[in-house]
Design an enzyme around this catalytic site. Structure first.
Site, short mmCIF file in Angstrom:
data_model
loop_
_atom_site.label_atom_id
_atom_site.label_comp_id
_atom_site.label_asym_id
_atom_site.label_seq_id
_atom_site.Cartn_x
_atom_site.Cartn_y
_atom_site.Cartn_z
N LYS A 187 0.85 -1.19 0.00
CA LYS A 187 0.00 0.00 0.00
C LYS A 187 0.88 1.24 0.00
O LYS A 187 1.49 1.60 1.01
CB LYS A 187 -0.91 0.07 1.24
CG LYS A 187 -1.95 1.18 1.06
CD LYS A 187 -2.43 1.79 2.36
CE LYS A 187 -1.78 3.08 2.72
NZ LYS A 187 -1.99 4.22 1.84
N GLY A 240 6.59 5.12 8.58
CA GLY A 240 5.78 6.34 8.67
C GLY A 240 5.90 6.93 10.06
O GLY A 240 6.93 6.78 10.72
N GLY A 245 2.27 4.19 13.57
CA GLY A 245 2.89 2.93 13.98
C GLY A 245 2.15 2.30 15.15
O GLY A 245 1.93 1.08 15.18
N GLU A 262 9.30 1.17 11.00
CA GLU A 262 10.39 2.12 10.80
C GLU A 262 9.73 3.48 10.94
O GLU A 262 9.03 3.93 10.04
CB GLU A 262 11.02 1.89 9.43
CG GLU A 262 12.44 2.36 9.36
CD GLU A 262 12.50 3.79 8.89
OE1 GLU A 262 12.52 4.68 9.77
OE2 GLU A 262 12.51 4.01 7.68
N CYS A 296 13.31 10.33 7.33
CA CYS A 296 13.15 9.92 8.73
C CYS A 296 14.45 10.14 9.49
O CYS A 296 14.42 10.45 10.68
CB CYS A 296 12.69 8.47 8.81
SG CYS A 296 13.53 7.42 7.64
N GLU A 392 8.98 15.78 15.60
CA GLU A 392 9.49 15.62 14.23
C GLU A 392 8.75 16.60 13.32
O GLU A 392 7.52 16.56 13.24
CB GLU A 392 9.26 14.18 13.78
CG GLU A 392 9.86 13.90 12.43
CD GLU A 392 9.71 12.44 12.01
OE1 GLU A 392 8.62 11.89 12.21
OE2 GLU A 392 10.69 11.88 11.48
P1 NAP Z 1 1.60 8.27 8.22
O1 NAP Z 1 0.19 8.47 8.63
O2 NAP Z 1 2.46 7.50 9.16
O3 NAP Z 1 1.58 7.54 6.78
C1 NAP Z 1 2.44 6.51 6.37
C2 NAP Z 1 1.64 5.43 5.67
O4 NAP Z 1 0.71 4.83 6.59
C3 NAP Z 1 0.79 5.94 4.52
O5 NAP Z 1 0.75 4.96 3.50
C4 NAP Z 1 -0.57 6.10 5.17
O6 NAP Z 1 -1.64 6.10 4.27
C5 NAP Z 1 -0.60 4.88 6.05
N1 NAP Z 1 -1.59 4.94 7.14
C6 NAP Z 1 -2.15 6.03 7.71
N2 NAP Z 1 -3.01 5.67 8.68
C7 NAP Z 1 -3.00 4.32 8.73
C8 NAP Z 1 -3.69 3.35 9.52
N3 NAP Z 1 -4.56 3.70 10.48
N4 NAP Z 1 -3.43 2.04 9.31
C9 NAP Z 1 -2.55 1.65 8.36
N5 NAP Z 1 -1.88 2.53 7.57
C10 NAP Z 1 -2.10 3.84 7.76
O7 NAP Z 1 2.31 9.60 7.89
P2 NAP Z 1 1.69 10.99 7.39
O8 NAP Z 1 0.44 11.33 8.15
O9 NAP Z 1 1.59 10.97 5.94
O10 NAP Z 1 2.84 11.97 7.90
C11 NAP Z 1 2.85 12.37 9.26
C12 NAP Z 1 4.22 12.46 9.83
O11 NAP Z 1 4.81 11.15 9.77
C13 NAP Z 1 5.22 13.31 9.09
O12 NAP Z 1 5.09 14.65 9.38
C14 NAP Z 1 6.49 12.73 9.60
O13 NAP Z 1 6.78 13.27 10.87
C15 NAP Z 1 6.20 11.26 9.75
N6 NAP Z 1 6.69 10.46 8.61
C16 NAP Z 1 7.77 9.67 8.81
C17 NAP Z 1 8.26 8.92 7.76
C18 NAP Z 1 9.45 8.05 7.92
O14 NAP Z 1 10.13 7.81 6.93
N7 NAP Z 1 9.71 7.48 9.08
C19 NAP Z 1 7.68 9.00 6.51
C20 NAP Z 1 6.54 9.80 6.34
C21 NAP Z 1 6.07 10.51 7.40
P3 NAP Z 1 -2.21 7.46 3.56
O15 NAP Z 1 -1.17 8.49 3.65
O16 NAP Z 1 -2.47 6.99 2.18
O17 NAP Z 1 -3.47 7.82 4.26
#
Ligand code: NAP
Ligand code: MG
Length: 490
Positions: A187, A240, A245, A262, A296, A392
């Site tokens: 996904k 993410g 997580g 991660e 990240c 972050e």
């Molecule tokens: P996020 O919510 O953690 O999204 C990462 C992935 O998880 C996306 O594919 C997202 O889908 C999916 N997801 C969201 N809610 C989920 C759920 N309840 N169950 C399963 N999967 C789910 O990240 P974001 O909201 O886009 O970004 C928020 C913050 O996360 C950023 O500001 C940053 O601090 C952090 N982040 C960290 C990393 C890293 O590399 N560690 C990468 C990205 C973001 P959709 O986006 O399609 O809804």
């Protein structure tokens, strides 16, 4: 030859990839995917639902139990993964174009960085297909036994990836999962759905059988959640935010599936006074501003020794002002926009928070009126418990602090719930190794920052995650150990 990408050329794959076919969502829904450099719609993409996850998981289960992938000779599986790496390299222009359109990063980086690093993952991990070895064990139990272990694939693996490195992070997970003989449902993030579909097409061309690698685009709260909770998924690997997580863990507990996480970071980058200051300035700037800070492992907390603080901050501010921020397809751009309107709003919110918590050394504002561009920003003088030090931001924003004492800077570096990465700049070999040993982080870079290689394990301590990507260690996360104990006394 440098090819100038045609940004208006059609996108080849926009449907879900299930069982080797590109198909519409069951309910026919689609969503827009946006170019963050312009805010314009690139194309519409099939929006999966829980029902689409269910059919992709059923196909992946069938491919695992009954298909050829797991039964192939290991060298045939290795060859298919190697071919996928080769096909990716051959496709660098189009894959780079798709990634830049969708994610915003400069085309030179998408084509010359993300594509080869994803290809490198498939090349490196292909070798594990032929090296998943167990051990023979001389046991002491009464009797006479031949005892050994087998390393076996887990089954169906769900991969949930973010939007900062859509192709590369997919490869981090796919390559070891497939090398071990698992089948997968991927996904992508809703902000960057395109490159995974193209990768799926290349995987089919490489000879990876239909149903082994499926892609279901859609939202986290529907597709992501169903994948994480699905009773017939054996493992989920997620990259993410820490908050999501935790949600994944809740979803995964129904069938106690294996989980790799991660998560985020707030990585401390420490510059000692005996460092090569010019190198430290250049490396620390790249460490935070690369990919518009959406990494990240970004070097988002900077600790500089008093003796060199003014020199380092002046140097970094000058670098920050010189960075060319612009459209991913402008060949002079060094960093692009942040990846979505939603994320732009989040980072902009932190810029306002930062202005109340510290001093703006440089940056602090939006760039232009169109697209989601943010100035490379340096804050200084924030208190240790300020939000911009603790949380972050995931944008081109670094927070600088002074230190004078090694124990004190290590305590500050470790005063975070995260533990993903860290940087140490020094010419003293004892300082380098002793500080590296005391920092609570999964990776420590010394006199460098952000060096990645398929052979280097990467992942978090503390709340930055569970498990590792890459290196030998990752194979433990995509296999299980079976012990076989045979009575050989007849
Ligand atoms: P996020 O919510 O953690 O999204 C990462 C992935 O998880 C996306 O594919 C997202 O889908 C999916 N997801 C969201 N809610 C989920 C759920 N309840 N169950 C399963 N999967 C789910 O990240 P974001 O909201 O886009 O970004 C928020 C913050 O996360 C950023 O500001 C940053 O601090 C952090 N982040 C960290 C990393 C890293 O590399 N560690 C990468 C990205 C973001 P959709 O986006 O399609 O809804
Ligand atoms: Mg997009």
């Amino acid at each position: 030859m440098t090819v100038t990408p045609d940004i208006h050329a059609p996108i080849e794959h926009t449907k879900l990839l299930i069982g080797g076919e590109f198909v519409d969502a069951l309910d026919g829904k689609v969503f827009d995917t946006i170019n963050p450099s312009t805010g314009e719609v690139i194309t519409q993409v099939a929006e999966g639902s829980a029902a689409d996850v269910d059919r992709a998981v059923a196909v992946a289960r069938d491919a695992f139990e009954n298909g050829p992938w797991r039964r192939m000779k290991p060298n045939e599986r290795a060859a298919a993964l190697w071919r996928l790496g080769d096909l990716l390299l051959a496709d660098a222009d189009e894959m780079g174009r798709v990634e830049t359109l969708d994610q915003g990063k400069p085309f030179a980086f998408a084509k010359g960085g993300d594509v080869p690093s994803a290809a490198g993952l498939f090349h490196y991990m292909s070798g594990f297909a032929t090296k998943l070895e167990g051990a023979t064990i001389p046991i002491s139990a009464p009797g006479n036994f031949h005892t050994y272990t087998r390393r076996e694939a887990l089954g169906v693996v769900g991969l949930i990836v973010p939007w900062n490195f859509p192709l590369t992070i997919s490869a981090w997970k796919l390559a070891p999962a497939l090398a071990a003989g698992n089948t997968v449902v991927l996904k992508p993030a809703e902000a960057t759905p395109l490159s995974a579909l193209r990768l799926g097409q290349l995987a089919l061309e490489a000879g990876i059988p239909p149903g082994v690698f499926n892609v279901v685009n859609g939202y986290g709260s529907t597709v992501g959640q169903r994948l994480a909770e699905h009773p017939d998924v054996d493992k989920v690997s997620f990259t993410g935010s820490t908050a999501t997580g935790r949600r994944i863990l809740d979803s995964a507990k129904g069938n106690l599936k294996r989980v790799t996480l991660e998560l985020g970071g707030k990585s401390a980058n420490i510059i000692f006074p005996d460092a090569d200051i010019e190198a430290a300035i250049a490396g620390s700037s790249a460490g935070i501003f690369f990919n518009a800070g959406q990494a990240c492992a970004a070097a988002s907390r900077l600790y500089v020794h008093d003796d060199v603080y003014d020199e380092v901050i002046a140097g970094m501010a000058e670098k920050a002002r010189q960075i060319k921020v612009g459209d991913g397809f402008d060949p002079t751009s060094e960093i692009g926009p942040v990846a979505s309107k939603e994320h732009f709003d989040r980072v902009s919110g932190y810029l306002e928070v930062g202005k109340g918590e510290g001093e703006v050394v440089t940056g602090g504002a939006r760039l232009g009126e169109r697209g989601y561009f943010i100035e490379p920003t340096i804050f200084a003088g924030a208190a240790p418990d300020a939000r911009i030090i603790k949380e972050e931001i995931f944008g081109p924003v670094v927070v600088a602090s002074r230190f004078s004492d090694t124990d004190d800077v290590i305590a500050q570096a470790n005063d975070t719930r995260y533990g993903l990465a860290s940087g140490v700049w020094t010419s003293n070999v004892s300082t380098a190794h002793s500080v590296a040993a005391r920092i609570q982080a999964g990776t420590v870079w010394v006199n460098s920052y952000g060096v990645f290689d398929p052979s280097m394990p990467f992942g978090g301590m503390k709340e930055s995650g569970w498990g590792r990507e890459m290196g030998h260690d990752v194979m433990h996360d995509y296999t299980d150990v079976k012990t076989v104990c045979v009575n050989i006394d007849g």
